[in-house]
Write a protein that holds these residues in place. Structure first.
Motif, PDB file in Angstrom:
ATOM      1  N   UNK A  33      40.661  66.798  -3.551  1.00  0.00           N
ATOM      2  CA  UNK A  33      40.593  65.384  -3.201  1.00  0.00           C
ATOM      3  C   UNK A  33      39.191  64.894  -2.869  1.00  0.00           C
ATOM      4  N   UNK A  34      38.604  65.409  -1.801  1.00  0.00           N
ATOM      5  CA  UNK A  34      37.311  64.892  -1.347  1.00  0.00           C
ATOM      6  C   UNK A  34      36.219  64.999  -2.413  1.00  0.00           C
ATOM      7  N   UNK A  35      36.042  66.176  -3.050  1.00  0.00           N
ATOM      8  CA  UNK A  35      34.987  66.246  -4.078  1.00  0.00           C
ATOM      9  C   UNK A  35      35.193  65.239  -5.194  1.00  0.00           C
ATOM     10  N   UNK A  36      36.440  65.039  -5.602  1.00  0.00           N
ATOM     11  CA  UNK A  36      36.704  64.090  -6.694  1.00  0.00           C
ATOM     12  C   UNK A  36      36.345  62.668  -6.282  1.00  0.00           C
ATOM     13  N   UNK A  37      36.728  62.276  -5.076  1.00  0.00           N
ATOM     14  CA  UNK A  37      36.457  60.912  -4.621  1.00  0.00           C
ATOM     15  C   UNK A  37      34.979  60.728  -4.312  1.00  0.00           C
ATOM     16  N   UNK A  38      34.341  61.747  -3.726  1.00  0.00           N
ATOM     17  CA  UNK A  38      32.886  61.682  -3.500  1.00  0.00           C
ATOM     18  C   UNK A  38      32.168  61.422  -4.822  1.00  0.00           C
ATOM     19  N   UNK A  39      32.563  62.171  -5.846  1.00  0.00           N
ATOM     20  CA  UNK A  39      31.911  62.056  -7.154  1.00  0.00           C
ATOM     21  C   UNK A  39      32.215  60.707  -7.797  1.00  0.00           C
ATOM     22  N   UNK A  40      33.438  60.234  -7.645  1.00  0.00           N
ATOM     23  CA  UNK A  40      33.817  58.942  -8.214  1.00  0.00           C
ATOM     24  C   UNK A  40      32.991  57.811  -7.592  1.00  0.00           C
ATOM     25  N   UNK A  41      32.854  57.817  -6.268  1.00  0.00           N
ATOM     26  CA  UNK A  41      32.070  56.782  -5.586  1.00  0.00           C
ATOM     27  C   UNK A  41      30.605  56.867  -5.998  1.00  0.00           C
ATOM     28  N   UNK A  42      30.076  58.082  -6.089  1.00  0.00           N
ATOM     29  CA  UNK A  42      28.673  58.259  -6.486  1.00  0.00           C
ATOM     30  C   UNK A  42      28.423  57.778  -7.903  1.00  0.00           C
ATOM     31  N   UNK A  43      29.456  57.790  -8.722  1.00  0.00           N
ATOM     32  CA  UNK A  43      29.320  57.421 -10.126  1.00  0.00           C
ATOM     33  C   UNK A  43      29.351  55.919 -10.351  1.00  0.00           C
ATOM     34  N   UNK A  50      27.200  67.985  -7.871  1.00  0.00           N
ATOM     35  CA  UNK A  50      28.487  68.658  -7.699  1.00  0.00           C
ATOM     36  C   UNK A  50      28.315  69.907  -6.848  1.00  0.00           C
ATOM     37  N   UNK A  51      27.212  70.638  -7.064  1.00  0.00           N
ATOM     38  CA  UNK A  51      26.974  71.867  -6.305  1.00  0.00           C
ATOM     39  C   UNK A  51      26.746  71.547  -4.823  1.00  0.00           C
ATOM     40  N   UNK A  52      25.956  70.522  -4.541  1.00  0.00           N
ATOM     41  CA  UNK A  52      25.727  70.115  -3.153  1.00  0.00           C
ATOM     42  C   UNK A  52      27.048  69.716  -2.494  1.00  0.00           C
ATOM     43  N   UNK A  73      26.937  60.578   2.913  1.00  0.00           N
ATOM     44  CA  UNK A  73      26.103  59.505   2.367  1.00  0.00           C
ATOM     45  C   UNK A  73      24.711  60.021   2.051  1.00  0.00           C
ATOM     46  N   UNK A  74      24.135  60.838   2.931  1.00  0.00           N
ATOM     47  CA  UNK A  74      22.802  61.395   2.697  1.00  0.00           C
ATOM     48  C   UNK A  74      22.798  62.295   1.467  1.00  0.00           C
ATOM     49  N   UNK A  75      23.851  63.072   1.293  1.00  0.00           N
ATOM     50  CA  UNK A  75      23.941  63.929   0.105  1.00  0.00           C
ATOM     51  C   UNK A  75      24.039  63.074  -1.155  1.00  0.00           C
ATOM     52  N   UNK A  76      24.931  62.107  -1.134  1.00  0.00           N
ATOM     53  CA  UNK A  76      25.146  61.270  -2.313  1.00  0.00           C
ATOM     54  C   UNK A  76      23.908  60.452  -2.669  1.00  0.00           C
ATOM     55  N   UNK A  77      23.231  59.916  -1.656  1.00  0.00           N
ATOM     56  CA  UNK A  77      22.050  59.075  -1.885  1.00  0.00           C
ATOM     57  C   UNK A  77      20.831  59.858  -2.323  1.00  0.00           C
TER      58      UNK A  77
END
Length: 497
Positions: free
Chosen positions: A158-168, A403-405, A390-394
């Motif tokens: 769940x979380x990795x997928x949504x993190x990646x979706x928002x970042x995209x 994805x690795x982070x 947020x810091x990771x994504x930004x």
């Protein structure tokens, strides 16, 4: 502050989209130092939000409810029906994250890069819902433990997928709002879960099932049904067909992709992984994640029992999770507001870690009674964790590297949530003083690491600016939005500390 934070783009009907992109690339400033959306982009963002946000909110609501059913079950007859001990209950809280970790290490990262998020999440929702429903038939610790492991295994997507979706699909400056929204959904689940749990408490004995069994069964069926919806309808690309983009809007999407620097790529690049492993910030991020989630693992599983120890009844202890959820929402709104207002992530993350510290402190020193609820209300670690993500994504670019982070962050998340409940030693109930002291130390260390990372990012921005001023940075490639560069390779990239 990075250029994107200071950029102002004023768009009128007479200004074409190419000029908008040019203005953003050159870092144009105004007196307000604030990005201004064109009417066209505002309309586009509304379309994206309308088609995407309900899916983000629904899956985060349901996954937190599913994970927290154990919390409510503790005061709805689980102990009596399955004859488990307090120590075994702690292990049920922890073993969820063993499954979470097992799926996170390799399978999740592989499938995230190879499969469309909609098909991936939809399929998994069906399976994890079935696992949750099967828990209604468990009658001993071994059966509960096996199903909790499987529940964690599947929920790990769940979380990795949504993190990646928002970042995209969102600009970097927008992402903190949606990461905050993710954890607000968790808090809403805590509040409504408490209300729904109270209602399910009155189903005890219906058709021969205990209240906790109805809890598992109902939420399991809802989760599986949701899987079919996600499989067919979730928008999972910046140019998803569900957005119904015009040609003009597709150009704006290209510009937004240049801003968030996420270029979807199915090729796993080992050099991105090696680059991440050489960066001190990577280890700081995963350490912060581990430290914060020690306390999260405790509060998620033990809140109802801690509240009950203050002198409340079983059903009252469930109902008091409602204000707990709302207090977390207020803290999340405060952290997101401060981050947006001051263009600041690191220092705000440190501040919210200290708030969590006071939550654990109050649970330790306040006399037994209702006043201890203040400690429960302040103990949420999701606000600083929101700033961490947020810091990771930004600040991480390169699709494999991002994805690795994110995967590393989630591994630490699992370990922290695994260890956290085990720090609640049964012989120290109801105060659990040793565990609370451990959480306080972890919160202070997390705050210190937030400050360190923030300063290292600012220092790197200053170094890059000097290189640019000295003419030592080559021009940005014309197809920058299509080149999968990492933040280290792209010297035009500005970090957002």
């Amino acid at each position: 502050m990075g250029k994107e934070e200071k950029t102002t783009v004023e768009v009128s009907d007479a200004v074409d989209l190419e000029k908008v992109s040019s203005n953003i690339e050159s870092g144009e400033k105004s007196a307000s130092n604030k990005f201004v959306y064109s009417p066209e982009e505002k309309k586009l963002v509304r379309k994206i939000n309308f088609a995407t946000v309900p899916f983000i909110c629904a899956i985060l609501f349901i996954q937190f409810i599913d994970k927290s059913t154990l919390n409510f079950s503790a005061v709805l007859g689980l102990y009596e029906d399955t004859r488990i001990t307090g120590t075994e209950f702690s292990w049920l809280g922890s073993i969820f994250y063993v499954g979470y970790l097992a799926f996170q290490v390799i399978p999740n990262q592989y499938f995230l890069q190879r499969l469309p998020i909609s098909k991936y999440l939809g399929s998994i929702l069906v399976v994890w819902g079935a696992c949750l429903a099967c828990m209604a038939e468990a009658n001993n610790f071994a059966q509960l433990a096996g199903l909790r492991f499987l529940l964690g295994f599947w929920e790990a997507s769940t979380y990795p997928s949504i993190f990646l979706l928002i970042s995209t699909i969102y600009r970097r400056s927008e992402q903190v709002v949606w990461f905050g929204t993710m954890f607000i959904c968790n808090s809403v689940a805590t509040s409504f879960g408490g209300l729904i749990g109270f209602g399910m408490g009155h189903m005890d004995g219906l058709h021969g099932l205990s209240a906790w069994q109805w809890c598992m069964l109902i939420w399991g069926v809802i989760t599986s049904a949701l899987g079919f919806v996600y499989f067919f309808l979730l928008p999972d690309r910046a140019k998803s067909r569900w957005y119904k983009l015009t040609i003009e809007e597709e150009k704006i999407v290209d510009d937004r992709t240049r801003d968030n620097t996420v270029v979807q790529n199915k090729v796993i690049k080992r050099e991105h992984i090696f680059e991440a492993l050489r960066e001190p910030r990577f280890y700081c991020y995963i350490t912060i994640s581990f430290l914060l989630n020690l306390q999260n693992g405790c509060v998620t599983i033990f809140s109802s029992q801690i509240i009950k120890s203050m002198g409340f009844t079983n059903l009252e202890s469930i109902l008091l999770n409602i204000p707990k959820g709302f207090s977390t929402i207020l803290l999340l709104v405060m952290s997101v507001t401060l981050s947006r207002r001051f263009n600041e992530n690191g220092y705000v993350g440190a501040l919210m870690s200290i708030v969590s510290f006071f939550g654990a402190l109050f649970l330790t020193v306040i006399p037994t009674g209702g006043a201890m609820l203040v400690g429960i209300f302040l103990s949420a670690t999701s606000p600083p964790y929101t700033l961490l993500q947020t810091m990771i994504s930004n600040n991480v670019t390169g699709y494999t590297k991002k994805i690795f982070y994110t995967g590393g962050n989630l591994v630490a998340y699992c370990i922290g949530n695994f260890v956290g409940p085990l720090m609640m030693v049964e012989t120290q109930a109801p105060r659990y003083t040793g565990g609370m002291i451990g959480y306080m130390v972890a919160d202070v260390l997390a705050a210190a690491l937030f400050v360190y990372v923030r300063r290292s990012l600012a220092a790197e921005n200053r170094r890059r600016q000097k290189l640019k001023e000295g003419g030592q940075v080559p021009p940005s490639p014309e197809n920058r939005e299509a080149v999968d560069l990492t933040d280290v390779e792209d010297l035009h990239f500005d970090y957002r500390p």
